[in-house]
Write a protein that holds these residues in place. Sequence first.
Motif: not given
Length: 216
Positions: A15-33
Amino acid sequence: MKTVNTGDFLLKFEGIAEKEMLMYRAVIEMVQEDYDINSIKVSDITGRAGIGKGTAYEYFSSKEEIIVKALLYDTYVQIKNIEQIMKKNISFQEKYYLLLDFLEEKLPYTKGVGSLLKMFTGTYEVKETFRGEIEKFHLQENCPLIYVEKMIDDYMEQGFREGLFSEGEVVVRRSVFATQVTGYIYCILNQYYAGGFTKEAARDFSYNGVLKLLNP
């Protein structure tokens, strides 16, 4: 066997808030890069997430908290995927091969999990400001690494019940499982099976290694 309370970890990311999830995904993408975690700024995260910088502080107290929780979320996703394999009503061997297939498929996309492991073990040099945030999770009884150990223990117990091996010591089982799976991953990363040693042969070699090592 040690009782592990997994509820706090597994439910933390429901039940993570949408904006919180967007930040998680942003971090994960940067780590992947291959961004250096130490150099990531809040503005980098929110910019990629498409939200205002100030919004980050409505959910988190610091950049460090965002990054560590994002890596934990990535770990949560992978654990849930592995958990689905472990819950299947199939044989020990079938689960082993499904797990190897899953790891091979996900390896290119699990840098977040790898970074978290390195941070926990101290092999990733992070700034002092990260230490406190990491320590909060490292000392908790519901650390995701402990939950993974519990899944492995339950899985290895299935192999024991099926009569596949005689070794009863939990620590030995964990060690053998880890070394054989790691060996397979090493083959995958270095494409050892490309020169005549097929993927199927590599899987069989890994699986049979578990049986041989656990039948002293």
